[in-house]
Design a protein around this motif. Sequence first.
Motif, PDB file in Angstrom:
ATOM      1  N   PRO A 524       0.780  -1.244   0.000  1.00  0.00           N
ATOM      2  CA  PRO A 524       0.000   0.000   0.000  1.00  0.00           C
ATOM      3  C   PRO A 524       0.807   1.286   0.000  1.00  0.00           C
ATOM      4  O   PRO A 524       0.228   2.359  -0.087  1.00  0.00           O
ATOM      5  CB  PRO A 524      -0.807  -0.118   1.295  1.00  0.00           C
ATOM      6  N   GLY A 525       2.157   1.196   0.129  1.00  0.00           N
ATOM      7  CA  GLY A 525       2.966   2.399   0.023  1.00  0.00           C
ATOM      8  C   GLY A 525       3.269   3.074   1.346  1.00  0.00           C
ATOM      9  O   GLY A 525       3.010   2.541   2.430  1.00  0.00           O
ATOM     10  N   THR A 526       3.811   4.273   1.236  1.00  0.00           N
ATOM     11  CA  THR A 526       4.339   5.015   2.380  1.00  0.00           C
ATOM     12  C   THR A 526       3.335   5.175   3.505  1.00  0.00           C
ATOM     13  O   THR A 526       3.670   5.050   4.683  1.00  0.00           O
ATOM     14  CB  THR A 526       4.813   6.408   1.916  1.00  0.00           C
ATOM     15  N   GLU A 527       2.098   5.462   3.175  1.00  0.00           N
ATOM     16  CA  GLU A 527       1.069   5.741   4.188  1.00  0.00           C
ATOM     17  C   GLU A 527       0.161   4.529   4.442  1.00  0.00           C
ATOM     18  O   GLU A 527      -0.946   4.676   4.963  1.00  0.00           O
ATOM     19  CB  GLU A 527       0.219   6.933   3.740  1.00  0.00           C
ATOM     20  N   GLY A 528       0.653   3.343   4.105  1.00  0.00           N
ATOM     21  CA  GLY A 528      -0.176   2.151   4.213  1.00  0.00           C
ATOM     22  C   GLY A 528      -0.740   1.907   5.597  1.00  0.00           C
ATOM     23  O   GLY A 528      -1.916   1.564   5.759  1.00  0.00           O
ATOM     24  N   GLY A 529       0.079   2.081   6.630  1.00  0.00           N
ATOM     25  CA  GLY A 529      -0.382   1.821   7.987  1.00  0.00           C
ATOM     26  C   GLY A 529      -1.518   2.727   8.415  1.00  0.00           C
ATOM     27  O   GLY A 529      -2.488   2.280   9.049  1.00  0.00           O
ATOM     28  N   ASN A 530      -1.429   3.995   8.068  1.00  0.00           N
ATOM     29  CA  ASN A 530      -2.505   4.935   8.415  1.00  0.00           C
ATOM     30  C   ASN A 530      -3.788   4.618   7.655  1.00  0.00           C
ATOM     31  O   ASN A 530      -4.886   4.660   8.215  1.00  0.00           O
ATOM     32  CB  ASN A 530      -2.065   6.366   8.108  1.00  0.00           C
ATOM     33  N   ALA A 531      -3.643   4.298   6.364  1.00  0.00           N
ATOM     34  CA  ALA A 531      -4.823   3.993   5.553  1.00  0.00           C
ATOM     35  C   ALA A 531      -5.546   2.762   6.091  1.00  0.00           C
ATOM     36  O   ALA A 531      -6.778   2.740   6.195  1.00  0.00           O
ATOM     37  CB  ALA A 531      -4.411   3.771   4.097  1.00  0.00           C
ATOM     38  N   LEU A 532      -4.794   1.752   6.448  1.00  0.00           N
ATOM     39  CA  LEU A 532      -5.406   0.520   6.943  1.00  0.00           C
ATOM     40  C   LEU A 532      -6.035   0.715   8.312  1.00  0.00           C
ATOM     41  O   LEU A 532      -7.083   0.123   8.613  1.00  0.00           O
ATOM     42  CB  LEU A 532      -4.362  -0.596   6.971  1.00  0.00           C
ATOM     43  N   ALA A 533      -5.435   1.539   9.142  1.00  0.00           N
ATOM     44  CA  ALA A 533      -6.042   1.846  10.439  1.00  0.00           C
ATOM     45  C   ALA A 533      -7.377   2.568  10.239  1.00  0.00           C
ATOM     46  O   ALA A 533      -8.364   2.283  10.939  1.00  0.00           O
ATOM     47  CB  ALA A 533      -5.091   2.703  11.275  1.00  0.00           C
ATOM     48  N   ASP A 534      -7.417   3.484   9.281  1.00  0.00           N
ATOM     49  CA  ASP A 534      -8.680   4.176   8.968  1.00  0.00           C
ATOM     50  C   ASP A 534      -9.758   3.174   8.570  1.00  0.00           C
ATOM     51  O   ASP A 534     -10.926   3.302   8.970  1.00  0.00           O
ATOM     52  CB  ASP A 534      -8.471   5.173   7.817  1.00  0.00           C
ATOM     53  N   LEU A 535      -9.380   2.180   7.787  1.00  0.00           N
ATOM     54  CA  LEU A 535     -10.340   1.180   7.327  1.00  0.00           C
ATOM     55  C   LEU A 535     -10.752   0.225   8.439  1.00  0.00           C
ATOM     56  O   LEU A 535     -11.932  -0.093   8.595  1.00  0.00           O
ATOM     57  CB  LEU A 535      -9.741   0.393   6.158  1.00  0.00           C
ATOM     58  N   LEU A 536      -9.791  -0.229   9.211  1.00  0.00           N
ATOM     59  CA  LEU A 536     -10.089  -1.207  10.259  1.00  0.00           C
ATOM     60  C   LEU A 536     -11.071  -0.653  11.286  1.00  0.00           C
ATOM     61  O   LEU A 536     -11.946  -1.381  11.780  1.00  0.00           O
ATOM     62  CB  LEU A 536      -8.801  -1.649  10.950  1.00  0.00           C
ATOM     63  N   TYR A 537     -10.930   0.621  11.606  1.00  0.00           N
ATOM     64  CA  TYR A 537     -11.790   1.210  12.631  1.00  0.00           C
ATOM     65  C   TYR A 537     -13.003   1.938  12.054  1.00  0.00           C
ATOM     66  O   TYR A 537     -13.750   2.596  12.776  1.00  0.00           O
ATOM     67  CB  TYR A 537     -10.973   2.140  13.526  1.00  0.00           C
ATOM     68  N   GLY A 538     -13.195   1.823  10.735  1.00  0.00           N
ATOM     69  CA  GLY A 538     -14.410   2.360  10.138  1.00  0.00           C
ATOM     70  C   GLY A 538     -14.408   3.858   9.911  1.00  0.00           C
ATOM     71  O   GLY A 538     -15.456   4.429   9.588  1.00  0.00           O
ATOM     72  N   ASP A 539     -13.260   4.522  10.064  1.00  0.00           N
ATOM     73  CA  ASP A 539     -13.192   5.934   9.690  1.00  0.00           C
ATOM     74  C   ASP A 539     -13.285   6.088   8.182  1.00  0.00           C
ATOM     75  O   ASP A 539     -13.650   7.154   7.678  1.00  0.00           O
ATOM     76  CB  ASP A 539     -11.881   6.554  10.205  1.00  0.00           C
ATOM     77  N   GLU A 540     -12.932   5.031   7.475  1.00  0.00           N
ATOM     78  CA  GLU A 540     -13.127   4.944   6.033  1.00  0.00           C
ATOM     79  C   GLU A 540     -13.819   3.619   5.737  1.00  0.00           C
ATOM     80  O   GLU A 540     -13.615   2.626   6.439  1.00  0.00           O
ATOM     81  CB  GLU A 540     -11.791   5.006   5.284  1.00  0.00           C
ATOM     82  N   ASN A 541     -14.607   3.608   4.675  1.00  0.00           N
ATOM     83  CA  ASN A 541     -15.346   2.406   4.278  1.00  0.00           C
ATOM     84  C   ASN A 541     -14.683   1.811   3.034  1.00  0.00           C
ATOM     85  O   ASN A 541     -14.495   2.515   2.044  1.00  0.00           O
ATOM     86  CB  ASN A 541     -16.799   2.780   3.973  1.00  0.00           C
ATOM     87  N   PRO A 542     -14.305   0.542   3.056  1.00  0.00           N
ATOM     88  CA  PRO A 542     -13.655  -0.049   1.876  1.00  0.00           C
ATOM     89  C   PRO A 542     -14.526   0.086   0.627  1.00  0.00           C
ATOM     90  O   PRO A 542     -15.741  -0.138   0.676  1.00  0.00           O
ATOM     91  CB  PRO A 542     -13.490  -1.524   2.252  1.00  0.00           C
ATOM     92  N   SER A 543     -13.898   0.437  -0.496  1.00  0.00           N
ATOM     93  CA  SER A 543     -14.632   0.557  -1.756  1.00  0.00           C
ATOM     94  C   SER A 543     -13.890  -0.073  -2.926  1.00  0.00           C
ATOM     95  O   SER A 543     -14.412  -0.103  -4.039  1.00  0.00           O
ATOM     96  CB  SER A 543     -14.922   2.027  -2.071  1.00  0.00           C
ATOM     97  N   GLY A 544     -12.674  -0.573  -2.705  1.00  0.00           N
ATOM     98  CA  GLY A 544     -11.898  -1.159  -3.787  1.00  0.00           C
ATOM     99  C   GLY A 544     -12.527  -2.435  -4.320  1.00  0.00           C
ATOM    100  O   GLY A 544     -13.215  -3.161  -3.600  1.00  0.00           O
ATOM    101  N   LYS A 545     -12.290  -2.687  -5.610  1.00  0.00           N
ATOM    102  CA  LYS A 545     -12.793  -3.912  -6.246  1.00  0.00           C
ATOM    103  C   LYS A 545     -11.688  -4.504  -7.119  1.00  0.00           C
ATOM    104  O   LYS A 545     -10.930  -3.771  -7.761  1.00  0.00           O
ATOM    105  CB  LYS A 545     -14.040  -3.629  -7.072  1.00  0.00           C
ATOM    106  N   LEU A 546     -11.619  -5.809  -7.147  1.00  0.00           N
ATOM    107  CA  LEU A 546     -10.526  -6.500  -7.830  1.00  0.00           C
ATOM    108  C   LEU A 546     -10.507  -6.211  -9.327  1.00  0.00           C
ATOM    109  O   LEU A 546     -11.548  -6.236  -9.986  1.00  0.00           O
ATOM    110  CB  LEU A 546     -10.649  -8.006  -7.628  1.00  0.00           C
ATOM    111  N   THR A 547      -9.316  -5.972  -9.849  1.00  0.00           N
ATOM    112  CA  THR A 547      -9.146  -5.867 -11.296  1.00  0.00           C
ATOM    113  C   THR A 547      -8.359  -7.055 -11.841  1.00  0.00           C
ATOM    114  O   THR A 547      -8.004  -7.086 -13.007  1.00  0.00           O
ATOM    115  CB  THR A 547      -8.434  -4.560 -11.683  1.00  0.00           C
ATOM    116  N   MET A 548      -8.121  -8.040 -10.970  1.00  0.00           N
ATOM    117  CA  MET A 548      -7.521  -9.311 -11.384  1.00  0.00           C
ATOM    118  C   MET A 548      -8.136 -10.396 -10.520  1.00  0.00           C
ATOM    119  O   MET A 548      -8.172 -10.285  -9.287  1.00  0.00           O
ATOM    120  CB  MET A 548      -5.999  -9.263 -11.221  1.00  0.00           C
ATOM    121  N   SER A 549      -8.624 -11.432 -11.153  1.00  0.00           N
ATOM    122  CA  SER A 549      -9.314 -12.504 -10.442  1.00  0.00           C
ATOM    123  C   SER A 549      -8.374 -13.234  -9.493  1.00  0.00           C
ATOM    124  O   SER A 549      -7.190 -13.429  -9.805  1.00  0.00           O
ATOM    125  CB  SER A 549      -9.894 -13.506 -11.439  1.00  0.00           C
ATOM    126  N   PHE A 550      -8.896 -13.658  -8.341  1.00  0.00           N
ATOM    127  CA  PHE A 550      -8.157 -14.511  -7.413  1.00  0.00           C
ATOM    128  C   PHE A 550      -8.498 -15.966  -7.745  1.00  0.00           C
ATOM    129  O   PHE A 550      -9.660 -16.355  -7.667  1.00  0.00           O
ATOM    130  CB  PHE A 550      -8.541 -14.215  -5.963  1.00  0.00           C
TER     131      PHE A 550
END
Length: 718
Positions: A524-550
Amino acid sequence: MRDNDLKKLLEKMTLKEKISQLIQLTPHFFKGSGKITGPLASLNIDEGVVSNSGSVLGASGASEIVNIQKKFLEENRLGIPLLFMADIIHGYKTIFPVPLAIGCSWDLKLAEKSAEIAAKEASAAGIHVTFSPMVDLVRDPRWGRVMESTGEDPYLNSEFAKAFTRGYQGSDLSEDVSRLAACVKHFAGYGAVEGGRDYNTVDMSELQLREYYLPSYKAAIDEGAEMVMTSFNTVAGVPSTGNEWLMKDVLRDEWGFEGVVISDWGAVKELIPHGVAKDEKEAAYKAILVGVDIEMMTSTYVQHLEELVKENKIKESIINDAVLRILRLKNKLGLFERPYRGANEVLEKQVLLCQQHRNEARNLATKSTVLLKNTGVLPLKITQKVALIGPFAENRDILGPWSWLGSKDDVVTLGEGLKTKAHDSFLFIAKGCDIEDSTEEEWIQAKQAIKQADVIVLALGENSDMSGEAGSRGNIKLPDAQLQLIKKVKQYKKPIVVILFNGRPLDLHGVIENADAILEAWFPGTEGGNALADLLYGDENPSGKLTMSFPYSAGQIPVYYNCFNTGRPKDVQDAQERYVSQYLDIPNEPLFPFGYGLSYTTFQYTDAKLSKVNFTTNETLAVSVRVTNTGAMSGEEIVQLYIRDIIGDVARPLKELKGFKKVFLNPGESKIVTFEITEKHLKYHHQNLNFKSDSGDFIAFIGPNSKDLIALPFRFEK
């Protein structure tokens, strides 16, 4: 400088001076200190070649670049400045998520902004050209370089190719010194290497190449990309670097590309082991004839082109054309008037890793993260005690393998991010295991943390060397040490949240069945830890969608959404039928399909309809759907439009992405999302390779991903 002045300058150059313009060297040859990647061969060149060379690969920093340029101009007879090029793939000093992650944001504006910021930082450091965007279409996650692409869809890749090119180059390279010239790569088809093995063979029909692999390169070129880099692989049995059909017939003649073509590192000389050139002289001959202007880090041109001219094997005019293209790029960048273009030590200190750039990196990392699974454990509550366990709990290796000048010292780790949200008495951190091995002491510390916690966050993944160039892997599961860690943690019967740091889609067996929630963070890059903390605690809502199948497992690979039907398709209504296209031991479908991604809220699709069921050439067909936020949290949904051509001149995919829109909805809010279909959306390459539409029956699909769709049949008449 006017074009006539460039031609007069060319006339003043000796043949040796011209040929020297065609070689690219690392700063080592100019007594710089740039980082060198790849096999550095003995080039057997003299000072005369160095003092007349055309470009430098991998120099960095305003001071170093100004010093190299200053010394070079003092020795160059005609005062022709150097071009400085580098791999600025997803950030210069402020590192954004890897491109595959950026693709999962489906956010073209943010992608463009990330390239603009990368250009701003790199240009202040004196760089003129970036070897980006990488637009190879990818379907095989064993290939390490999938992390450089934006995914498996030609339409989406093309849109991102244009966005990155706009971001790097802006509207006027000559006036805006904060921009970089973009070099689109790897031309062509590099993402289809056999077995997912880097540098390997590519072999496909011209129809498949044109329909799926070429569109994104052309999109970048149509957007104005100044350079093209050849790929390492073969196309129709001929390596790209010596492929006349690809480089002349398609790139130059058909597409009208007038910019500079550069080989990838050592690719000219590699025509020899490919078996299409018997020696360096023949390699130089074949590459220059097809229009490769710059030879990167091998010296076949400077060793043999003069001899080939004297033997009348090639015309000097071919060399003149190549040199003139290079001079024109230097002129477009304003280097003749401003040889130190952009390089500014004061500005460099101000813009590199500034807070504004960090904020943008944090935002894009948030938008790029994909929620793959959630049984209700996320978002975390501030009152919950959290055990953060795993090799990436406090790991700074989250920039990705192509971050070049990104520093781990500047990284916000996941642990540091969580500490900004959770009180010390509510957060317990332990490694648990390393990426590929473990110790008893690591597990003892993890047990102590787990026992005190209400919920466990497992930070797992690949180190950066496990993907990227030369990072192909046959086994794309998590390393066994991490799979064993999950099993041990599962025994405590506490909710488990898995965060994945990786450069490719993984085989998630051992993870998917044991985790209550999974967040795909990529690198996730330089600010990855902050971005993930925002998501984990719901300050941000995940919106990403896969562009390559798993994939469900590596045995399916390649697995992708826009596949063809077969003469014996598997019918889910007749699961016992043996003689159909299927595996006996695994499903045909991927574990997670293209376009898939969850949210902390839910979205309902209703009232899907067409404006008419028949339309003709020059008419427009509107497709609309009502999207409602049926959950309790505001969120952003990526609404996707697909089309299937029922009957074609050649087999047509089961569905193809033709449009997408992002819509933000508050709880209970609804919006009508509308797409327009025209004839251009129905065109494809026929058996004779003509690109045109057919009259016939089609289906428009609309929905949240490539699997869960509402079908709307229509007919088109020419």
